[in-house]
Scaffold this active site. Structure first.
Site, mmCIF file in Angstrom:
data_model
loop_
_atom_site.group_PDB
_atom_site.id
_atom_site.type_symbol
_atom_site.label_atom_id
_atom_site.label_comp_id
_atom_site.label_asym_id
_atom_site.label_seq_id
_atom_site.Cartn_x
_atom_site.Cartn_y
_atom_site.Cartn_z
ATOM 1 N N HIS A 127 0.874 -1.180 0.000
ATOM 2 C CA HIS A 127 0.000 0.000 0.000
ATOM 3 C C HIS A 127 0.915 1.234 0.000
ATOM 4 O O HIS A 127 0.905 2.040 0.926
ATOM 5 C CB HIS A 127 -0.955 -0.040 1.199
ATOM 6 C CG HIS A 127 -2.161 0.857 1.078
ATOM 7 N ND1 HIS A 127 -3.444 0.408 1.299
ATOM 8 C CD2 HIS A 127 -2.279 2.169 0.766
ATOM 9 C CE1 HIS A 127 -4.300 1.410 1.142
ATOM 10 N NE2 HIS A 127 -3.613 2.490 0.820
ATOM 11 N N GLU A 172 -4.357 -0.436 -5.415
ATOM 12 C CA GLU A 172 -4.503 0.682 -6.355
ATOM 13 C C GLU A 172 -3.262 0.967 -7.201
ATOM 14 O O GLU A 172 -2.646 2.041 -7.083
ATOM 15 C CB GLU A 172 -4.909 1.952 -5.609
ATOM 16 C CG GLU A 172 -6.223 1.829 -4.855
ATOM 17 C CD GLU A 172 -6.711 3.155 -4.288
ATOM 18 O OE1 GLU A 172 -5.940 4.135 -4.276
ATOM 19 O OE2 GLU A 172 -7.881 3.212 -3.856
ATOM 20 N N ASN A 307 -12.000 -0.318 -4.618
ATOM 21 C CA ASN A 307 -12.016 0.885 -3.784
ATOM 22 C C ASN A 307 -12.796 1.942 -4.543
ATOM 23 O O ASN A 307 -12.403 2.351 -5.641
ATOM 24 C CB ASN A 307 -10.597 1.395 -3.532
ATOM 25 C CG ASN A 307 -9.764 0.428 -2.704
ATOM 26 O OD1 ASN A 307 -10.275 -0.576 -2.204
ATOM 27 N ND2 ASN A 307 -8.494 0.736 -2.548
ATOM 28 N N TYR A 309 -14.832 5.715 -4.285
ATOM 29 C CA TYR A 309 -15.159 6.956 -3.571
ATOM 30 C C TYR A 309 -16.161 7.822 -4.332
ATOM 31 O O TYR A 309 -17.068 8.390 -3.745
ATOM 32 C CB TYR A 309 -13.878 7.749 -3.264
ATOM 33 C CG TYR A 309 -13.025 7.018 -2.240
ATOM 34 C CD1 TYR A 309 -13.245 7.206 -0.884
ATOM 35 C CD2 TYR A 309 -12.064 6.077 -2.630
ATOM 36 C CE1 TYR A 309 -12.522 6.501 0.067
ATOM 37 C CE2 TYR A 309 -11.335 5.370 -1.679
ATOM 38 C CZ TYR A 309 -11.575 5.587 -0.342
ATOM 39 O OH TYR A 309 -10.861 4.878 0.601
ATOM 40 N N GLU A 373 -12.500 -0.655 -0.070
ATOM 41 C CA GLU A 373 -12.507 0.686 0.522
ATOM 42 C C GLU A 373 -13.726 1.446 0.027
ATOM 43 O O GLU A 373 -14.060 1.400 -1.163
ATOM 44 C CB GLU A 373 -11.267 1.518 0.122
ATOM 45 C CG GLU A 373 -9.978 1.086 0.756
ATOM 46 C CD GLU A 373 -8.800 1.974 0.370
ATOM 47 O OE1 GLU A 373 -8.989 3.175 0.069
ATOM 48 O OE2 GLU A 373 -7.678 1.452 0.357
HETATM 49 C C1 GBH Z 1 -7.471 5.427 -1.414
HETATM 50 O O1 GBH Z 1 -6.961 6.060 -2.533
HETATM 51 C C2 GBH Z 1 -6.304 4.858 -0.684
HETATM 52 O O2 GBH Z 1 -6.181 3.470 -0.899
HETATM 53 C C3 GBH Z 1 -6.257 5.187 0.781
HETATM 54 O O3 GBH Z 1 -4.981 4.929 1.274
HETATM 55 C C4 GBH Z 1 -6.685 6.618 0.968
HETATM 56 O O4 GBH Z 1 -6.485 7.063 2.287
HETATM 57 C C5 GBH Z 1 -8.132 6.717 0.590
HETATM 58 O O5 GBH Z 1 -8.344 6.246 -0.710
HETATM 59 C C6 GBH Z 1 -8.703 8.122 0.691
HETATM 60 O O6 GBH Z 1 -8.055 8.992 -0.166
HETATM 61 O O7 GBH Z 1 -8.779 12.522 -10.890
HETATM 62 O O8 GBH Z 1 -6.398 12.530 -10.908
HETATM 63 O O9 GBH Z 1 -7.487 13.719 -9.205
HETATM 64 C C7 GBH Z 1 -7.669 7.123 -3.082
HETATM 65 C C8 GBH Z 1 -8.080 6.884 -4.509
HETATM 66 C C9 GBH Z 1 -8.012 7.694 -6.707
HETATM 67 C C10 GBH Z 1 -8.907 9.093 -5.020
HETATM 68 C C11 GBH Z 1 -7.812 8.897 -7.578
HETATM 69 C C12 GBH Z 1 -8.676 10.301 -5.873
HETATM 70 C C13 GBH Z 1 -8.608 11.164 -8.052
HETATM 71 C C14 GBH Z 1 -7.551 11.116 -9.103
HETATM 72 N N1 GBH Z 1 -7.947 8.057 -5.311
HETATM 73 N N2 GBH Z 1 -8.751 9.945 -7.263
HETATM 74 S S1 GBH Z 1 -7.554 12.568 -10.110
#
Ligand code: GBH
Length: 470
Positions: A127, A172, A307, A309, A373
């Site tokens: 990670h 990721e 994962n 969001y 996640e």
């Molecule tokens: C995860 O990654 C992680 O695994 C974790 O460690 C982290 O704390 C958690 O999420 C919260 O952030 O369009 O170029 O701006 C986050 C995954 C993927 C989120 C890319 C933001 C935007 C990319 N990320 N995304 S961009």
């Protein structure tokens, strides 16, 4: 039915796994203890200007010393599963050679503590905390790192494999490659698209080599965790059946190929999408793709961890330069988020999760899915009565659980749901100012406080479902 997403009671299948996740650099601290070497995140966070507030993971949640207390909290919540990652530089300070028994002993103690509490460990091998010594030899942009990763994976499995059944190779890889080597927002902070595509391939190769080694060593369940998202036009966010113009569809296809298919097509089908190869060709070429790599990358795996969001929203944007994190996206406009946002500025779109899961189930049949996640950052504070009234987090989680439920009803082979995160922690480039935990951490005192969302989650786990109202 859309109503499932917004209202009513939702019961989950028997055996559905409920968990919470963390990652080593984000919580452990103890950066110099027991022989731990430096990682790329130590180097990056100690470089002025890279992380908000100049924050580092030197202490973080001090979980290295407080793991027993943290496992007790997990027990109070009734978690079935705890997803954590192993810090590679605790096992091999410079990324090569024999394992450091002190580093292994920490994870040994953690696993025993979890098992004694009746919690199943889900172990992620990578990670993002690559040993800095390997970065000095090129990091993931260099092919050798994939081989080093597989050796490290074997060392960890040799010590924990008698008690840990669930193994994730990488968390990721898109983020490691493109935020690490293209936009430079994450460690190692490079801005070189060609290096990013090489890194993506070598991460996949490392996944394949490690998965093969883990399988040979008897690992019961092997997974790859991806940050995936439905790629949508602005109109589709509001109305999934909104029509899409051909130019917009082309933008959507390209971004989806880079985000999801670049990783899952090689891992699960043994091939790169043609549009990805065409982009890689224009960014440094294809010389790093060796004969046999795709066979190595396509190892039989048991699960894909997802994962999620928020959705990725794009449309055609003639003349737009490529987004730095997305080399190859010339003429694509990344649309600003609309509607309710989290403290990260990320839009809250629960339907995106059901869409994503149903799409992955349809496109990659034969592999199980698990949400590894999902969660949200808000500006939480502890009230005078000791409570943290994080109603927006509870609503976020409730909405997304309904989306998971809808995907199960729609036929997706969904094994579980793991919330990000157990604890407020070091949120990478955002430092400690962004709080994703269901447990509040006071970073001055290291005091933990269960937020209202944690108490709600405990009840969800207990009844294996969500009620009419959150
Ligand atoms: C995860 O990654 C992680 O695994 C974790 O460690 C982290 O704390 C958690 O999420 C919260 O952030 O369009 O170029 O701006 C986050 C995954 C993927 C989120 C890319 C933001 C935007 C990319 N990320 N995304 S961009």
């Amino acid at each position: 039915a859309p109503s499932l997403l917004t209202e009513g009671r939702a019961d989950f299948p028997a055996g559905f796994v409920w968990g919470a996740a963390t990652a080593s650099y984000q919580i452990e601290g103890a950066a110099k203890e027991d022989g731990r070497g430096r990682s790329i995140w130590d180097a990056f966070s100690h470089t002025p200007g890279k992380v908000a507030g100049g924050d580092t993971g030197d202490v973080a949640c001090d979980h290295y010393h407080r793991y027993a207390e943290d496992v007790r909290l997990m027990g109070e919540l009734g978690l079935h599963a705890y997803r954590f990652s192993v810090a590679w530089p605790r096992i091999q300070a410079d990324g090569t050679g024999p394992a450091d028994p002190r580093g292994l002993a920490f994870y040994d103690r953690l696993v025993d503590e979890l098992l004694a509490a009746g919690i199943t460990p889900y172990t992620t091998l990578y990670h993002w905390d690559l040993p800095q010594a390997l970065q000095e030899r090129g990091g993931w942009a260099d092919r050798d790192t994939a081989h080093r990763f597989a050796e490290y994976a074997e060392l960890v499995h040799a010590r924990l494999g008698d008690r840990v059944a669930h193994w994730t190779t990488l968390n990721e890889p898109w983020v490691s490659a493109f935020l690490g080597y293209a936009s430079g927002v994450h460690a190692p902070g490079e801005r070189d698209p060609a290096a990013a595509f090489r890194a993506a391939h070598h991460l996949l190769l490392g996944h394949g080599l490690a998965a093969r080694a883990l399988r040979a060593a008897g690992a019961r369940e092997i997974s790859l965790v991806v940050n995936s998202a439905p790629v949508l036009t602005p109109a589709q966010v509001a109305d999934p059946s909104a029509p899409v113009a051909e130019a917009d569809a082309e933008a959507v296809r390209r971004v989806d190929a880079l985000l999801t298919r670049q990783f899952l097509d090689p891992a699960l089908r043994g091939e790169y999408p043609a549009e990805v190869l065409e982009i890689v060709e224009r960014h440094g070429g294809l010389a790093h793709l060796a004969d046999g790599d795709l066979e190595t990358i396509r190892q039989p795996i048991d699960l894909v961890g997802v994962n999620y969001y928020n959705p990725c929203v794009v449309e055609s944007g003639p003349g737009e330069p490529a987004n730095p994190a997305w080399p190859g996206t010339e003429d694509v406009r990344f649309c600003p988020a609309e509607g309710p946002l989290t403290a990260m500025g990320w839009p809250i779109v629960p339907t995106g999760l059901s869409r994503l899961l149903l799409r992955l189930a349809a496109d990659y049949p034969g592999v199980g899915l698990i949400v590894t996640e999902n969660g949200a950052a808000f500006d939480d504070t502890v009230d005078e009565d000791g409570r943290v009234r994080d109603t927006r987090r509870t609503a976020y989680l409730d909405g997304h659980l309904r989306a998971v439920h809808a995907a199960i009803e729609g036929g997706a082979d969904l094994r579980g749901y793991i919330v990000w995160s157990l604890l407020d922690n070091f949120e990478w480039a955002e430092g400690y100012r962004r709080r994703f935990g269901i447990v509040h951490v006071d970073f001055g005192t290291q005091r933990r406080t269960l937020k209202d969302s944690a108490l709600w989650y405990r009840d969800v786990i207990q009844r294996n479902g969500v009620l009419e109202k959150a």
